[in-house]
Design a protein around this motif. Sequence first.
Motif, PDB file in Angstrom:
ATOM      1  N   GLU A 219       0.833  -1.203   0.000  1.00 51.48           N
ATOM      2  CA  GLU A 219       0.000   0.000   0.000  1.00 51.48           C
ATOM      3  C   GLU A 219       0.868   1.254   0.000  1.00 51.48           C
ATOM      4  O   GLU A 219       0.565   2.231  -0.692  1.00 51.48           O
ATOM      5  N   ILE A 220       1.951   1.238   0.776  1.00 49.01           N
ATOM      6  CA  ILE A 220       2.885   2.371   0.823  1.00 49.01           C
ATOM      7  C   ILE A 220       3.520   2.585  -0.544  1.00 49.01           C
ATOM      8  O   ILE A 220       3.594   3.710  -1.040  1.00 49.01           O
ATOM      9  N   LYS A 221       4.006   1.508  -1.152  1.00 49.40           N
ATOM     10  CA  LYS A 221       4.633   1.617  -2.473  1.00 49.40           C
ATOM     11  C   LYS A 221       3.663   2.243  -3.476  1.00 49.40           C
ATOM     12  O   LYS A 221       4.038   3.139  -4.241  1.00 49.40           O
ATOM     13  N   ALA A 222       2.417   1.777  -3.476  1.00 42.82           N
ATOM     14  CA  ALA A 222       1.414   2.302  -4.409  1.00 42.82           C
ATOM     15  C   ALA A 222       1.118   3.768  -4.120  1.00 42.82           C
ATOM     16  O   ALA A 222       0.993   4.579  -5.046  1.00 42.82           O
ATOM     17  N   ALA A 223       1.021   4.122  -2.845  1.00 43.94           N
ATOM     18  CA  ALA A 223       0.731   5.507  -2.485  1.00 43.94           C
ATOM     19  C   ALA A 223       1.848   6.440  -2.940  1.00 43.94           C
ATOM     20  O   ALA A 223       1.584   7.518  -3.488  1.00 43.94           O
ATOM     21  N   ILE A 224       3.086   6.028  -2.728  1.00 44.58           N
ATOM     22  CA  ILE A 224       4.226   6.842  -3.160  1.00 44.58           C
ATOM     23  C   ILE A 224       4.241   6.964  -4.679  1.00 44.58           C
ATOM     24  O   ILE A 224       4.432   8.052  -5.220  1.00 44.58           O
ATOM     25  N   GLN A 225       3.998   5.865  -5.353  1.00 44.85           N
ATOM     26  CA  GLN A 225       3.967   5.878  -6.825  1.00 44.85           C
ATOM     27  C   GLN A 225       2.847   6.792  -7.345  1.00 44.85           C
ATOM     28  O   GLN A 225       2.995   7.438  -8.368  1.00 44.85           O
ATOM     29  N   ASP A 226       1.751   6.871  -6.577  1.00 47.15           N
ATOM     30  CA  ASP A 226       0.629   7.721  -6.970  1.00 47.15           C
ATOM     31  C   ASP A 226       0.818   9.176  -6.550  1.00 47.15           C
ATOM     32  O   ASP A 226      -0.062  10.002  -6.752  1.00 47.15           O
ATOM     33  N   GLY A 227       1.963   9.484  -5.918  1.00 47.32           N
ATOM     34  CA  GLY A 227       2.285  10.866  -5.586  1.00 47.32           C
ATOM     35  C   GLY A 227       1.893  11.321  -4.188  1.00 47.32           C
ATOM     36  O   GLY A 227       1.877  12.523  -3.920  1.00 47.32           O
ATOM     37  N   ALA A 228       1.588  10.394  -3.297  1.00 44.73           N
ATOM     38  CA  ALA A 228       1.214  10.782  -1.934  1.00 44.73           C
ATOM     39  C   ALA A 228       2.351  11.560  -1.279  1.00 44.73           C
ATOM     40  O   ALA A 228       3.508  11.179  -1.368  1.00 44.73           O
ATOM     41  N   MET A 229       2.004  12.645  -0.629  1.00 43.03           N
ATOM     42  CA  MET A 229       2.977  13.459   0.081  1.00 43.03           C
ATOM     43  C   MET A 229       2.945  13.180   1.582  1.00 43.03           C
ATOM     44  O   MET A 229       3.852  13.562   2.305  1.00 43.03           O
ATOM     45  N   GLU A 230       1.878  12.574   2.044  1.00 43.90           N
ATOM     46  CA  GLU A 230       1.726  12.247   3.450  1.00 43.90           C
ATOM     47  C   GLU A 230       1.025  10.899   3.551  1.00 43.90           C
ATOM     48  O   GLU A 230       0.080  10.630   2.814  1.00 43.90           O
ATOM     49  N   ILE A 231       1.510  10.060   4.463  1.00 46.83           N
ATOM     50  CA  ILE A 231       0.928   8.736   4.651  1.00 46.83           C
ATOM     51  C   ILE A 231       0.685   8.522   6.139  1.00 46.83           C
ATOM     52  O   ILE A 231       1.568   8.756   6.956  1.00 46.83           O
ATOM     53  N   ASP A 232      -0.513   8.106   6.473  1.00 45.98           N
ATOM     54  CA  ASP A 232      -0.870   7.782   7.853  1.00 45.98           C
ATOM     55  C   ASP A 232      -1.100   6.284   7.938  1.00 45.98           C
ATOM     56  O   ASP A 232      -1.934   5.746   7.209  1.00 45.98           O
ATOM     57  N   MET A 233      -0.361   5.621   8.819  1.00 43.48           N
ATOM     58  CA  MET A 233      -0.506   4.178   8.978  1.00 43.48           C
ATOM     59  C   MET A 233      -1.053   3.857  10.362  1.00 43.48           C
ATOM     60  O   MET A 233      -0.581   4.407  11.352  1.00 43.48           O
ATOM     61  N   LEU A 234      -2.018   2.985  10.400  1.00 46.11           N
ATOM     62  CA  LEU A 234      -2.532   2.519  11.683  1.00 46.11           C
ATOM     63  C   LEU A 234      -1.745   1.288  12.089  1.00 46.11           C
ATOM     64  O   LEU A 234      -1.630   0.338  11.314  1.00 46.11           O
ATOM     65  N   MET A 235      -1.166   1.335  13.280  1.00 50.52           N
ATOM     66  CA  MET A 235      -0.408   0.175  13.740  1.00 50.52           C
ATOM     67  C   MET A 235      -1.363  -0.972  14.038  1.00 50.52           C
ATOM     68  O   MET A 235      -2.569  -0.783  14.152  1.00 50.52           O
ATOM     69  N   ASN A 236      -0.824  -2.146  14.171  1.00 51.14           N
ATOM     70  CA  ASN A 236      -1.611  -3.337  14.454  1.00 51.14           C
ATOM     71  C   ASN A 236      -2.156  -3.250  15.885  1.00 51.14           C
ATOM     72  O   ASN A 236      -1.442  -3.489  16.854  1.00 51.14           O
ATOM     73  N   LEU A 237      -3.418  -2.878  16.000  1.00 51.89           N
ATOM     74  CA  LEU A 237      -4.017  -2.667  17.320  1.00 51.89           C
ATOM     75  C   LEU A 237      -4.142  -3.966  18.105  1.00 51.89           C
ATOM     76  O   LEU A 237      -4.015  -3.967  19.328  1.00 51.89           O
ATOM     77  N   GLY A 238      -4.379  -5.075  17.422  1.00 52.98           N
ATOM     78  CA  GLY A 238      -4.449  -6.362  18.110  1.00 52.98           C
ATOM     79  C   GLY A 238      -3.130  -6.704  18.777  1.00 52.98           C
ATOM     80  O   GLY A 238      -3.094  -7.141  19.932  1.00 52.98           O
ATOM     81  N   ALA A 239      -2.038  -6.495  18.056  1.00 49.89           N
ATOM     82  CA  ALA A 239      -0.712  -6.766  18.609  1.00 49.89           C
ATOM     83  C   ALA A 239      -0.409  -5.806  19.757  1.00 49.89           C
ATOM     84  O   ALA A 239       0.152  -6.208  20.778  1.00 49.89           O
ATOM     85  N   LEU A 240      -0.795  -4.555  19.608  1.00 49.41           N
ATOM     86  CA  LEU A 240      -0.540  -3.570  20.651  1.00 49.41           C
ATOM     87  C   LEU A 240      -1.294  -3.922  21.937  1.00 49.41           C
ATOM     88  O   LEU A 240      -0.713  -3.924  23.018  1.00 49.41           O
ATOM     89  N   THR A 241      -2.578  -4.233  21.816  1.00 53.93           N
ATOM     90  CA  THR A 241      -3.350  -4.544  23.017  1.00 53.93           C
ATOM     91  C   THR A 241      -2.924  -5.862  23.652  1.00 53.93           C
ATOM     92  O   THR A 241      -3.087  -6.045  24.854  1.00 53.93           O
TER      93      THR A 241
END
Length: 59
Positions: free
Chosen positions: A18-40
């Motif tokens: 998803e990151i690779k595609a976003a960068i290729q599509d010209g994204a200037m900012e990316i927000d990623m949600l961490m794995n909440l299951g792993a965190l909890t």
Amino acid sequence: MPIGFSLGGALTKIKVEEIKAAIQDGAMEIDMLMNLGALTSKDLGVVKYDIAEVVKFKH
């Protein structure tokens, strides 16, 4: 561009693609949600790996 929404449970390799595609599509900012299951579950190794793999693709 949002990555890994809505619960962050996508596999790390999917988030990376998803990151690779976003960068290729010209994204200037990316927000990623961490794995909440792993965190909890306090599986911080999974959380750290997930974030580290995604950060490799920032520009």
